[in-house]
Design a protein around this motif. Structure first.
Motif: not given
Lengths: 427, 427, 427
Positions: A115-121, A196-207
């Motif tokens: 997942a970490a290789k994909e786009t997102g923060d 706070k970071l979630m509001k400005i950065r992209i957080f992705k779930p890894v299901k």
């Protein structure tokens, strides 16, 4: 990517278990097992945060993993403090924060890596729950996490996914700064920073839906033990001595120098540690017996976790958890079932189990014929004398005794051999 | 000839045993065994009188015998009420009244059958006693019974024959009428009726010296068990699983689905019921173990009657009688011998035995390490907590617990591993 | 040379052991063993001084040695009285005075015999001690003894030799006269007489460094037992019955008529007396089991001395000493280790042992589930009821019981079979 493993916590909820990291499951401590699984998933660069109480032991134990050990000075600062403890060691690397006390399949680590290789923060392991769970639920919209909802009311869960502490942050410096901006007084400081970071950065779930076992409450040790025992393959050390009439059934591992005496039975899955002695006519089943322990004559250990250097003698120990260096006098019993067979509470918390024995810390002596009731916790460095029924939790460092109120009068019966034989003959 | 079997009684004297008819001896209930013996002696037409409490169970159980089940509405009316309950079903047949709780040899039934063919109106089994017996003695003159003398003073017995309830009446209608003439307030109504009839009709004694065992007091169950066990022939079901190291000695019956684990010993004569588990290193000798019971690790059951669905774990149970669904925590003991080895009383009645354990009803839970003293009676639906010594009878539906008076102070001894090793080394 | 063996003493220090002379070690009493060793060393002419309490038994027992038995009328006169009891039987013979309760190697007797042939008037065995010993030290100058110093202060010992009662007197008449001159009120009358004689006669030390074991305090029985057990050679009587699955390991002697049941283990060195029964799944190790005793199912007897006619049932007995005719109810325990694993005192005297069980006299009954604490003494002819913890010495002829304080309320839980099955299914 650097992996930060959280190993500083001194959980009150797990008491009297002294340090969950060092619980030894089938010859390997929990913390070693965690690093081993991470290694298998391809991670190499380990930062382990401990405290003053376990730093030395962690250092020694984790040498084979080339882990760097950090000390969190103020354990009251919780997870935020632990993350900040490694600040200087983390430069522009990705940071993978892993709880030391949540056991998942290797696959979960691999999912995080991929997942970490994909786009997102940032990437948070999103564990799919089947029913209600009193934890932090993820608010998910599309493929993005918008927030974490701590212990929502039942029926008001924002999703079916809960937050497990397997988090990858691609910009850890930003995380450090965010943490510093939250008051150290808050015990959800890390969660606030994420919020706070979630509001400005992209957080992705890894299901993830695979195996997950937290070690939060003492009885979780038994759940985890079951998990590890189920992976055992029969293996008996050539230096183990097993009497001809001993029975070793199923998936049993017997470590170096162990001795199994005549008419003993070991019913797998079970792990018998180094130099352990299983005495004559004893029975061990579905249990882990720590190194150097002695399961003496006529004892049964069933579905229990037994630390190192424990000693038994004609005891029954069922569904119980014992730390190191605990001794039981002859006839002492760890009860594991209520008379009404209802759910057993432990420290006031319902355990979800109707079979659960007591939980003991380290360095404990139990007198002959003493019984400890289901789910009772006995703190470390404690002595409990003989013939007692222990139905309340005992805190650390105690000496527990009972009232002796013998009544003595003259014996009027004739007890000699002749009288006895006469009685046997007729009545 | 119609056979009337008396099965309605709810004997207080046998308490806490719930219904003697359904005590299962080696896989067959007492009532079935009685009908079986009667069948073998050639009887076919069975009228069984039960009560509201057991009518349904009797109906189901006795179907193979094509028995007709009758309900005695008012159990206070005793034997007279039971006899009158079948009035409408008896026409001009001979009526053979048989106690459900007196076990005799098949020969006694045959003697009755043969006698009934001779001249005379009624025939009573006359049991020849060897010593004084506190029961109803027959007054016999020539070949005729003139009366029954209830519990004569010792030395004043009118004969050496006592009256057992195996009575053939050739004119039952006359009996019914005689019964109706006696006040229902009398508890010896049947005996009064006989007394009157004896004056006008010919009552003959049918003399018998063979096996007789009443089931009046609880310990009679053990006597009867011994009788039935002594008739056992070794037979092991092909569906039973017996570990290689288990020892099965003597006349042992092991029923379908039973499991005998390693290092267990079953010493005959013994009956192991369906799906019973005899755990590792357990010992069963001269006992009956009811279906689905578990004799767990390290338990000994000696000369005891164990009902269905009982559960043991490292217990000693000697010369005891247990109903259904009784559970014993680890280490609990059924004591069977007084310290002074004298005769044991049960409910205040001397049992004539110096070995007698406790008597338990149904649905009972005994905590770990609790001891029950010899001859003590524990009523059904009762829980007894751990670590107690039970030296008094406990009535039905009770929860029994003790005082917990732990004293707790600081432990001053050093209990760590190092100290221990130091001590082991020298002293 | 005449050998005077002192066997009259009724030592209070050894209580509750009744008569040390008759303690049977591996089938032979202590007194027989003493005479046997003396015989082997070439002595033949035995004068044994007993008391009214044991004269008859001594006479019977020592017939094979053609020993003459003398009765010391006043046991309060101690050793002096014992010596004077044989005055008339000793003419001009040398007199060799031997303590019945000090066990030495045959070599010590030989040394005495040899020494007595040299010049000098009296010869005392001088036992070389390695550390301080609270006994009588010999004052030695050259090859002559000048005096005996009773229990000198540590550091002020006059030599490294102590006085053991193996004394040869070449002129016993002079000894008798000297004894008569000392007041009978003194309990060191014999020593006073020697003291005077030493001034005018030549007393020589016979130096000895070999085995010596006194039987002064109860726990000495265990030391002596170890000594005798170590000399055992495996020997199983052809009339003993040993089950196929029983394990007999090491140097074990099994006497005539003994029975070892299935799955029992006897771990040598051990002595199993005549007609002893070792029950199923029982364990005996490093112990002596007296004739006719029964070690019932699931019992362990470890490093213990068990007299004749004792009876066990699921007991643990460790490092304990039991007289004759002692019975233990199921689950009763002889504890042998303090919780803090420190030295155990017995009757207020430190035993030098950290493993020591209780000491029992003769004719004792212990109830089920009763525990007796380490080093506790239980006097003869005593009953102790069930479920007690005995942490204080109990004197002879007592009946010991506890308070029963059962609390009884209505049971509110449903305990029937259906509820149970429901619970098993889910929870």
């Amino acid at each position: 990517m650097k992996v930060l493993i959280l190993a500083a916590g001194r959980s009150q909820r797990a008491k009297p278990i002294e340090d969950k990291n060092f619980l030894s499951f089938c010859g390997k401590t929990l913390i070693e097992r965690q690093l081993e699984e991470l290694s298998k998933a391809g991670f190499k660069d380990f930062l382990v945060v401990g405290g003053a109480h376990n730093k030395e032991h962690l250092t020694k134990l984790l040498r084979p993993f080339k882990a760097k050990i950090f000390e969190q000075k103020n354990l009251n600062e919780g997870m935020a403090g632990a993350v900040l403890a490694v600040e200087k060691a983390v430069k522009n690397d990705d940071l993978f924060i892993v709880s030391g006390n949540d056991v998942v399949d290797q696959k979960a680590y691999e999912l995080m890596k991929k997942a970490a290789k994909e786009t997102g923060d940032s990437f948070l392991l999103a564990y799919k729950v089947k029913g209600y769970f009193p934890g932090g639920y993820l608010k998910i919209k599309g493929n993005r996490i918008n927030g974490i909802c701590e212990k929502p009311e039942k029926g008001k869960e924002p999703s079916t996914f809960i937050n497990l502490v397997l988090h990858v942050h691609k910009n850890p410096k930003e995380l450090f700064e965010a943490l510093k901006k939250v008051s150290t007084a808050r015990d959800d400081r890390y969660e606030c920073a994420l919020d706070k970071l979630m509001k400005i950065r992209i957080f992705k779930p890894v299901k993830y839906e695979g195996f997950w076992q937290p070690v939060k409450y003492p009885w979780h040790v038994l759940d985890l033990q079951k998990h590890y025992l189920n992976t055992l393959k029969r293996k008996i050390s050539p230096t183990a001595q097993i009497a001809k009439t001993a029975i070793i059934k199923g998936e049993v591992v017997i470590a170096d120098g162990a001795k199994i005496f005549d008419h003993a039975v070991v019913q797998g899955p079970a792990y018998i540690g180094k130099n352990v002695v299983i005495g004559n006519n004893a029975l061990v089943r579905e249990s882990i017996i720590g190194d150097n322990s002695v399961v003496g004559f006529g004892s049964e250990i069933a579905r229990s976790f037994i630390g190192e250097d424990c000693w038994f003698h004609t005891n029954y120990v069922g569904d119980s958890i014992l730390g190191e260096n605990c001794s039981f006098g002859a006839g002492a019993v760890c009860a594991n079932l209520r008379l009404d067979e209802k759910e057993i509470a432990c420290g006031g918390v319902p355990s979800g189990r109707n079979k659960l024995g007591p939980i003991l810390g380290n360095n404990i002596r139990i007198g002959v014929q003493t019984s400890i009731m289901p789910g009772i916790k006995i703190g470390s460095n404690t002595q409990i004398t003989s013939g007692l029924t222990i139905a309340e939790d005992i805190s650390e460092g105690k000496f527990v005794y009972g009232e002796t109120n013998l009544k003595i009068k003259e014996n009027k019966a004739i007890l000699d051999k002749k009288t006895r034989e006469k009685m046997k003959g007729k009545l």
